[in-house]
Design a protein around this motif. Structure first.
Motif, short mmCIF file in Angstrom:
data_model
loop_
_atom_site.label_atom_id
_atom_site.label_comp_id
_atom_site.label_asym_id
_atom_site.label_seq_id
_atom_site.Cartn_x
_atom_site.Cartn_y
_atom_site.Cartn_z
N VAL A 150 0.88 -1.18 0.00
CA VAL A 150 0.00 0.00 0.00
C VAL A 150 0.91 1.23 0.00
N PRO A 151 0.77 2.12 -0.98
CA PRO A 151 1.67 3.28 -1.07
C PRO A 151 1.39 4.32 0.03
N ASP A 152 2.35 5.20 0.21
CA ASP A 152 2.21 6.31 1.15
C ASP A 152 0.95 7.11 0.85
N ASN A 153 0.42 7.73 1.90
CA ASN A 153 -0.68 8.71 1.78
C ASN A 153 -1.90 8.16 1.06
N SER A 154 -2.31 6.96 1.43
CA SER A 154 -3.46 6.36 0.74
C SER A 154 -4.46 5.76 1.71
N GLY A 158 -11.70 -2.88 1.40
CA GLY A 158 -12.20 -4.04 0.69
C GLY A 158 -11.42 -5.32 0.89
N ASN A 159 -11.96 -6.38 0.23
CA ASN A 159 -11.37 -7.71 0.30
C ASN A 159 -11.38 -8.30 -1.10
N PRO A 160 -10.22 -8.38 -1.76
CA PRO A 160 -8.91 -7.89 -1.31
C PRO A 160 -8.85 -6.36 -1.35
N ALA A 161 -7.90 -5.84 -0.63
CA ALA A 161 -7.78 -4.38 -0.51
C ALA A 161 -7.54 -3.72 -1.86
N ARG A 162 -8.16 -2.57 -2.03
CA ARG A 162 -7.91 -1.73 -3.19
C ARG A 162 -7.72 -0.30 -2.69
N ILE A 163 -6.92 0.44 -3.40
CA ILE A 163 -6.63 1.82 -3.02
C ILE A 163 -7.76 2.70 -3.57
N ILE A 164 -8.41 3.46 -2.68
CA ILE A 164 -9.49 4.34 -3.16
C ILE A 164 -9.08 5.80 -3.20
N LYS A 165 -7.97 6.12 -2.53
CA LYS A 165 -7.57 7.53 -2.53
C LYS A 165 -6.09 7.62 -2.22
N ILE A 166 -5.41 8.44 -2.99
CA ILE A 166 -4.03 8.78 -2.69
C ILE A 166 -3.97 10.29 -2.61
N THR A 167 -3.52 10.80 -1.47
CA THR A 167 -3.50 12.26 -1.28
C THR A 167 -2.14 12.82 -1.53
#
Length: 167
Positions: A150-154, A158-167
């Motif tokens: 999981v990248p910084d600032n995100s 969910g299952n499996p996890a998904r990135i919904i926002k990166i600031t």
């Protein structure tokens, strides 16, 4: 940083959750005891107290080799499990039912455990497994299953996890 400083910092950030204070106090003391062969011999009952009271009765398992940075917060702790090989940065928050650990790879061998950055917050019943990296300033949503980096600032959900926002 010395044992006493860690204890006081944990104590301060867990001011509203007495169980979090108790769990982290005994984790820090057990980590200190088990980091030296001489202390293991002298203070072995302290380690046993942590193992039986905190792990078995309170239902919070934090491996004694786990590396946890300052200002760790635990809310409601029940069902919290953190593998001994996990590395956790500073200012991280854990809620009930969170599991952080390794998994079996394709060959039946234990994988590495997660490396968690600073300022990471785990929602209730979130799970992070395997040799993944969770960046700094990350929110892991409740019930989220994280099996990839999981990248910084995100924010991950969910299952499996998904990135919904990166600031």
């Amino acid at each position: 940083m010395g044992l006493i400083k860690y204890i006081f910092q944990d104590w301060k950030v867990n001011s509203t959750d007495k169980k979090g204070r108790f769990v982290l106090l005994w984790f820090r003391i057990s980590y200190w005891v088990t980091s030296s062969k001489m202390r293991k011999l002298l203070f072995f009952p302290v380690f046993l107290f942590n193992k039986y009271i905190v792990h078995w009765i309170l239902g919070v398992e934090i491996g004694w080799r786990t590396k946890i940075g300052k200002n760790c917060r635990i809310f409601h702790g029940v069902g919290l499990v953190i593998n001994s090989d996990t590395i956790i940065g500073e200012n991280c928050t854990f809620r009930q039912g969170v599991t952080i650990g390794n998994k079996l790879d394709k060959n039946g061998i234990d994988s590495a455990s997660p490396v968690i950055g600073n300022n990471v917050e785990f929602g209730a019943n979130a799970c992070a497994i395997g040799g993944i990296k969770i960046g700094n300033n990350v929110v892991i949503g409740a019930g989220c299953i994280v099996v990839k980096d999981v990248p910084d600032n995100s924010i991950a959900v969910g299952n499996p996890a998904r990135i919904i926002k990166i600031t």
